[in-house]
Design a protein around this motif. Structure first.
Motif, short mmCIF file in Angstrom:
data_model
loop_
_atom_site.label_atom_id
_atom_site.label_comp_id
_atom_site.label_asym_id
_atom_site.label_seq_id
_atom_site.Cartn_x
_atom_site.Cartn_y
_atom_site.Cartn_z
N UNK A 35 0.85 -1.39 -0.34
CA UNK A 35 -0.46 -0.27 0.19
C UNK A 35 0.42 1.29 -0.20
N UNK A 36 0.53 2.06 -1.11
CA UNK A 36 1.19 3.52 -0.20
C UNK A 36 1.95 3.34 -1.84
N UNK A 37 2.70 2.48 -2.70
CA UNK A 37 3.39 2.31 -3.63
C UNK A 37 3.68 3.24 -4.45
N UNK A 38 2.24 2.91 -4.85
CA UNK A 38 1.32 4.10 -6.27
C UNK A 38 2.01 4.36 -7.46
N UNK A 39 2.67 4.99 -7.98
CA UNK A 39 3.55 4.39 -9.86
C UNK A 39 4.79 3.68 -9.13
N UNK A 40 4.98 2.85 -7.74
CA UNK A 40 5.67 1.78 -8.39
C UNK A 40 5.38 0.48 -8.04
N UNK A 41 4.28 0.37 -8.35
CA UNK A 41 3.55 -1.27 -7.86
C UNK A 41 4.14 -1.48 -9.55
N UNK A 42 4.46 -2.77 -9.52
CA UNK A 42 4.03 -3.45 -10.09
C UNK A 42 6.09 -3.05 -10.57
N UNK A 43 6.82 -2.86 -10.50
CA UNK A 43 8.02 -3.09 -10.82
C UNK A 43 9.25 -3.94 -9.77
N UNK A 44 8.55 -4.96 -9.34
CA UNK A 44 9.53 -5.30 -9.13
C UNK A 44 9.55 -5.15 -6.92
N UNK A 45 9.92 -6.07 -6.33
CA UNK A 45 10.67 -5.65 -4.66
C UNK A 45 10.44 -4.39 -4.69
N UNK A 46 10.44 -3.24 -3.36
CA UNK A 46 10.23 -2.47 -3.39
C UNK A 46 10.69 -2.61 -1.60
N UNK A 47 11.66 -1.64 -1.55
CA UNK A 47 12.29 -0.83 -0.15
C UNK A 47 11.00 0.04 0.43
N UNK A 48 10.65 -0.46 1.52
CA UNK A 48 10.49 0.50 2.27
C UNK A 48 11.24 0.73 3.55
N UNK A 49 10.26 2.30 3.83
CA UNK A 49 11.43 2.51 5.01
C UNK A 49 10.36 3.41 5.38
#
Length: 81
Positions: A35-49
């Motif tokens: 949630x909150x990934x917005x435009x980065x959704x679908x770009x693979x794994x994300x690092x969340x801080x």
């Protein structure tokens, strides 16, 4: 929306105990479920801080290349005051 991050494994720097445990935490999550990934959704794994003092507060999302650039900047002292 927070439920999608409920299974995230949050890690804190080992040196965080030196400052009373107040630190940032990081987790690696699958972008479509973040949630909150917005435009980065679908770009693979994300690092969340997130702020360990406010785990339900705002979070920053980084792609792998953004995270690598951030960590590299920290190591080079680019953010030192």
């Amino acid at each position: 929306m927070e439920a999608e991050l409920s299974g995230a494994v949050w890690r804190k720097a080992s040196l965080s105990s030196d400052n009373g445990g107040d630190c940032v935490e990081v987790a690696v999550v699958d972008a479509p479920a973040a949630p909150g990934a917005g435009h980065k959704a679908g770009l693979g794994s994300l690092y969340v801080l997130r702020d360990s003092k406010n785990p339900d507060g705002p979070k920053l999302f980084f792609t792998r290349s953004e995270w690598d650039a951030f960590v590299g900047g920290v190591k080079l002292g680019e953010f030192d005051g």
